[in-house]
Design an enzyme around this catalytic site. Structure first.
Site, mmCIF file in Angstrom:
data_model
loop_
_atom_site.group_PDB
_atom_site.id
_atom_site.type_symbol
_atom_site.label_atom_id
_atom_site.label_comp_id
_atom_site.label_asym_id
_atom_site.label_seq_id
_atom_site.Cartn_x
_atom_site.Cartn_y
_atom_site.Cartn_z
ATOM 1 N N ASP A 36 45.503 52.712 45.288
ATOM 2 C CA ASP A 36 44.476 51.895 44.630
ATOM 3 C C ASP A 36 44.908 51.699 43.184
ATOM 4 N N ASN A 37 44.692 50.506 42.652
ATOM 5 C CA ASN A 37 45.060 50.277 41.242
ATOM 6 C C ASN A 37 43.895 50.557 40.299
ATOM 7 N N ASP A 63 49.437 49.102 42.104
ATOM 8 C CA ASP A 63 48.935 47.766 42.416
ATOM 9 C C ASP A 63 49.730 47.241 43.622
ATOM 10 N N PHE A 86 41.777 47.898 52.648
ATOM 11 C CA PHE A 86 40.533 47.502 51.982
ATOM 12 C C PHE A 86 40.801 46.747 50.678
ATOM 13 N N SER A 130 35.152 39.854 56.799
ATOM 14 C CA SER A 130 33.768 39.683 56.342
ATOM 15 C C SER A 130 33.048 38.650 57.184
ATOM 16 N N TYR A 155 36.982 33.421 47.548
ATOM 17 C CA TYR A 155 36.980 34.767 48.139
ATOM 18 C C TYR A 155 36.939 34.682 49.665
ATOM 19 N N LYS A 159 39.767 35.668 52.958
ATOM 20 C CA LYS A 159 39.577 36.431 54.207
ATOM 21 C C LYS A 159 40.040 35.590 55.404
ATOM 22 N N TYR A 182 32.691 42.705 58.389
ATOM 23 C CA TYR A 182 31.488 43.425 57.969
ATOM 24 C C TYR A 182 30.375 42.452 57.653
ATOM 25 N N ASN A 204 25.250 42.103 44.062
ATOM 26 C CA ASN A 204 24.616 42.328 45.369
ATOM 27 C C ASN A 204 23.215 42.907 45.213
ATOM 28 N N LEU A 205 22.408 42.683 46.232
ATOM 29 C CA LEU A 205 20.989 43.002 46.149
ATOM 30 C C LEU A 205 20.703 44.495 45.940
ATOM 31 N N ARG A 300 20.018 30.921 44.899
ATOM 32 C CA ARG A 300 21.372 31.123 44.362
ATOM 33 C C ARG A 300 22.299 30.187 45.142
HETATM 34 P P1 NAD Z 1 35.632 47.842 46.161
HETATM 35 O O1 NAD Z 1 35.924 46.899 45.040
HETATM 36 O O2 NAD Z 1 34.696 48.951 45.912
HETATM 37 O O3 NAD Z 1 37.001 48.460 46.720
HETATM 38 C C1 NAD Z 1 38.204 47.752 46.706
HETATM 39 C C2 NAD Z 1 39.243 48.639 46.051
HETATM 40 O O4 NAD Z 1 40.502 47.943 46.052
HETATM 41 C C3 NAD Z 1 38.909 48.972 44.606
HETATM 42 O O5 NAD Z 1 38.950 50.380 44.441
HETATM 43 C C4 NAD Z 1 39.992 48.285 43.792
HETATM 44 O O6 NAD Z 1 40.346 49.034 42.645
HETATM 45 C C5 NAD Z 1 41.121 48.182 44.802
HETATM 46 N N1 NAD Z 1 42.050 47.058 44.596
HETATM 47 C C6 NAD Z 1 41.772 45.749 44.419
HETATM 48 N N2 NAD Z 1 42.898 45.053 44.268
HETATM 49 C C7 NAD Z 1 43.936 45.925 44.363
HETATM 50 C C8 NAD Z 1 45.346 45.812 44.289
HETATM 51 N N3 NAD Z 1 45.955 44.654 44.048
HETATM 52 N N4 NAD Z 1 46.090 46.931 44.433
HETATM 53 C C9 NAD Z 1 45.507 48.133 44.655
HETATM 54 N N5 NAD Z 1 44.172 48.298 44.725
HETATM 55 C C10 NAD Z 1 43.396 47.202 44.580
HETATM 56 O O7 NAD Z 1 35.150 46.938 47.390
HETATM 57 P P2 NAD Z 1 34.520 47.373 48.787
HETATM 58 O O8 NAD Z 1 33.116 46.942 48.794
HETATM 59 O O9 NAD Z 1 34.861 48.770 49.104
HETATM 60 O O10 NAD Z 1 35.303 46.394 49.750
HETATM 61 C C11 NAD Z 1 36.451 46.803 50.473
HETATM 62 C C12 NAD Z 1 36.959 45.641 51.305
HETATM 63 O O11 NAD Z 1 35.912 45.209 52.170
HETATM 64 C C13 NAD Z 1 37.375 44.414 50.509
HETATM 65 O O12 NAD Z 1 38.504 43.850 51.136
HETATM 66 C C14 NAD Z 1 36.184 43.498 50.619
HETATM 67 O O13 NAD Z 1 36.562 42.146 50.488
HETATM 68 C C15 NAD Z 1 35.726 43.810 52.028
HETATM 69 N N6 NAD Z 1 34.309 43.490 52.263
HETATM 70 C C16 NAD Z 1 33.364 44.054 51.445
HETATM 71 C C17 NAD Z 1 32.020 43.754 51.654
HETATM 72 C C18 NAD Z 1 30.954 44.303 50.751
HETATM 73 O O14 NAD Z 1 29.844 43.764 50.738
HETATM 74 N N7 NAD Z 1 31.198 45.369 50.004
HETATM 75 C C19 NAD Z 1 31.653 42.916 52.707
HETATM 76 C C20 NAD Z 1 32.644 42.384 53.528
HETATM 77 C C21 NAD Z 1 33.977 42.675 53.287
HETATM 78 C C1 WQD Z 2 21.791 39.563 49.843
HETATM 79 C C2 WQD Z 2 20.517 38.761 49.757
HETATM 80 C C3 WQD Z 2 20.559 37.009 48.113
HETATM 81 C C4 WQD Z 2 20.861 39.655 44.663
HETATM 82 C C5 WQD Z 2 27.803 39.129 49.887
HETATM 83 C C6 WQD Z 2 29.010 38.256 50.054
HETATM 84 C C7 WQD Z 2 29.552 38.420 51.440
HETATM 85 C C8 WQD Z 2 29.810 39.887 51.743
HETATM 86 C C9 WQD Z 2 28.619 40.709 51.479
HETATM 87 C C10 WQD Z 2 32.062 40.405 51.102
HETATM 88 C C11 WQD Z 2 20.769 37.272 49.595
HETATM 89 C C12 WQD Z 2 19.539 38.064 47.758
HETATM 90 C C13 WQD Z 2 20.769 39.170 45.953
HETATM 91 C C14 WQD Z 2 19.765 39.524 43.791
HETATM 92 C C15 WQD Z 2 18.544 38.415 45.536
HETATM 93 N N1 WQD Z 2 30.819 40.420 50.877
HETATM 94 N N2 WQD Z 2 19.638 38.551 46.380
HETATM 95 N N3 WQD Z 2 18.641 38.907 44.268
HETATM 96 O O1 WQD Z 2 25.337 37.253 49.487
HETATM 97 O O2 WQD Z 2 24.602 38.247 51.696
HETATM 98 O O3 WQD Z 2 26.817 38.732 50.831
HETATM 99 O O4 WQD Z 2 28.145 40.482 50.153
HETATM 100 O O5 WQD Z 2 32.692 39.929 51.982
HETATM 101 O O6 WQD Z 2 30.716 37.672 51.503
HETATM 102 O O7 WQD Z 2 28.630 36.900 49.820
HETATM 103 O O8 WQD Z 2 24.889 39.754 49.723
HETATM 104 O O9 WQD Z 2 23.737 41.455 48.404
HETATM 105 O O10 WQD Z 2 24.590 39.381 47.231
HETATM 106 O O11 WQD Z 2 22.647 39.191 48.758
HETATM 107 O O12 WQD Z 2 17.517 37.853 45.922
HETATM 108 O O13 WQD Z 2 19.800 39.916 42.625
HETATM 109 O O14 WQD Z 2 19.808 39.161 48.579
HETATM 110 O O15 WQD Z 2 20.060 35.733 47.864
HETATM 111 O O16 WQD Z 2 19.791 36.621 50.320
HETATM 112 P P1 WQD Z 2 25.356 38.373 50.429
HETATM 113 P P2 WQD Z 2 24.008 39.998 48.447
#
Ligand code: NAD
Ligand code: WQD
Length: 345
Positions: A36-37, A63, A86, A130, A155, A159, A182, A204-205, A300
């Site tokens: 992780d970076n 990185d 991840f 995602s 973004y 994916k 996810y 995020n919410l 939004r």
């Molecule tokens: P996060 O930001 O907490 O974790 C990602 C980690 O990757 C971080 O620790 C960051 O420092 C590291 N990173 C980023 N770019 C890097 C690079 N070039 N080299 C090394 N490390 C690097 O995010 P998360 O919520 O744990 O998400 C993990 C994965 O899941 C991501 O690919 C994200 O797109 C995907 N995802 C997340 C969600 C969500 O809502 N959290 C939803 C769907 C998909």
């Molecule tokens: C959830 C709901 C907002 C914040 C995102 C990415 C998606 C995936 C998961 C990575 C929505 C509402 C939010 C706030 C609000 N990530 N909201 N007030 O948008 O479903 O998904 O995270 O892959 O790609 O888009 O998640 O938590 O931002 O929002 O009313 O301050 O909460 O409108 O309906 P989202 P979220």
């Protein structure tokens, strides 16, 4: 666990989902090497994982865009059974403002990783995808066969492109891929020693809810109550991050036991249940005993009105099922926020 302890590389392993997955992997008997970076996490998480499991994972601050540095890690660990990838940038709004930052980081990282995996003959990858790849689905719940629509953001596009790159490479090589799509991961580990760590104002919410409850934000903005849903607010499929983490262990086991039916498989990871923004706020209020300050504001941009997963494929083929309910998710997120305030990190 099969007889020999297996070693897995976890990229982004100090991040939110990666740290929870590392805990579950170690508790299932795997050895974990994290790369992780720290662009969106802190190395203190390595120690936190050690506290939970009794064993800190190996950690490299590297990185993934630095191919030579990554190669060194594979040389130091010639016995890797697979990789869970991840590491990526994930802020949807920022990706619209800074598309090149996202395309560069998320795609160059993946290409470098695949290159070094091929050289090192490591052929198993679990990939973080995602539900965003489905955009606004035509029918609910969303199955893995639902069409991939044009992405709403750079973004989301990273994916989609990543899944295409993985499919192309897997078609012509020994690479096997399980792409996990996810829905909305929330909550934290029951120990409250690891959790989500948003930098700056949360997008995020749920982190917004917990930061408001702890007094870091004055109020929650509910983005629109004129959607085509029962209470007018958007519906999502929130899933406990620990349930999500466990799915990665099951997916890795499926690969290592050679149970895959084809070289690339896709699974939706959600609960199959939709929750509105107001229901989420209510659940938080119930478990915390607090009243939240919120205000309905305008929509939004880019939000879809409702989305939840069809989890039959993951339940049946992966043999995995989400177990935690919304209240457990909210309570764990709240305990983590309180620990953060107490200065746990
Ligand atoms: P996060 O930001 O907490 O974790 C990602 C980690 O990757 C971080 O620790 C960051 O420092 C590291 N990173 C980023 N770019 C890097 C690079 N070039 N080299 C090394 N490390 C690097 O995010 P998360 O919520 O744990 O998400 C993990 C994965 O899941 C991501 O690919 C994200 O797109 C995907 N995802 C997340 C969600 C969500 O809502 N959290 C939803 C769907 C998909
Ligand atoms: C959830 C709901 C907002 C914040 C995102 C990415 C998606 C995936 C998961 C990575 C929505 C509402 C939010 C706030 C609000 N990530 N909201 N007030 O948008 O479903 O998904 O995270 O892959 O790609 O888009 O998640 O938590 O931002 O929002 O009313 O301050 O909460 O409108 O309906 P989202 P979220």
């Amino acid at each position: 666990m099969d007889s020999m302890p297996k070693k897995v590389l976890v990229t982004g392993g100090t991040g939110y989902i990666g740290s929870h997955t590392t805990v579950e992997l170690q508790q299932a008997g795997y050895q974990v090497v994290i790369v992780d970076n720290l662009s969106n996490s802190t190395d203190k998480i390595v120690g936190q994982i050690g506290q939970i499991t009794g064993r800190a994972p190996a950690f490299y601050q590297i990185d993934l865009c630095d191919e030579a540095a990554l190669r060194m890690v594979f040389r130091e660990h010639p016995d890797l059974a697979g990789v869970i990838h991840f590491a990526a940038y994930k802020a949807v709004g920022e990706s619209v403002e800074l598309p090149l930052k996202y395309y560069h980081n998320n795609l160059v990282s993946l290409i470098n990783l695949l290159q070094v995996m091929q050289e090192s003959r490591v052929y198993n990858m679990v990939f973080s995808s995602s539900c965003t790849v489905y955009g606004q689905p035509d029918t609910l719940p969303v199955t893995e066969q639902s069409p991939i629509k044009k992405a709403f953001s750079p973004y989301g596009n990273t994916k989609q492109i990543s899944e295409e790159i993985l499919a192309d490479v897997a078609t012509v090589s020994d690479l096997k891929v399980i792409s996990l799509r996810y829905f909305n991961p929330i909550g934290a580990h029951e120990s409250a020693l690891i959790g989500e760590l948003p930098i700056g104002i949360p997008n995020n919410l749920v982190p917004f809810i917990t930061q408001t409850a702890i007094g870091l934000r004055p109020k929650i903005m509910v983005f629109g109550n004129d959607y085509n849903t029962p209470d007018g607010t958007c519906i999502r499929d929130y899933i406990h991050v620990v349930d999500l983490a466990k799915a990665h262990v099951v997916a890795m086991q499926r690969m290592l036991r050679q149970n895959m039916e084809t070289y690339m498989e896709f699974f939706n990871l959600g609960t199959g249940k939709g929750t509105s923004v107001l229901e989420a706020i209510n659940a938080f209020e119930k478990v915390s005993g607090l009243k939240l300050n919120f205000e309905i504001t305008k929509r939004r941009e880019g939000d879809v009105d409702k989305v939840w997963a069809d989890v039959a494929h993951a339940n049946g083929k992966l043999g995995w099922k989400a177990e935690e309910g919304l209240e457990e998710m909210m309570l764990s997120a709240w305990q983590w926020e309180q620990n953060l305030k107490a200065g746990i990190l």
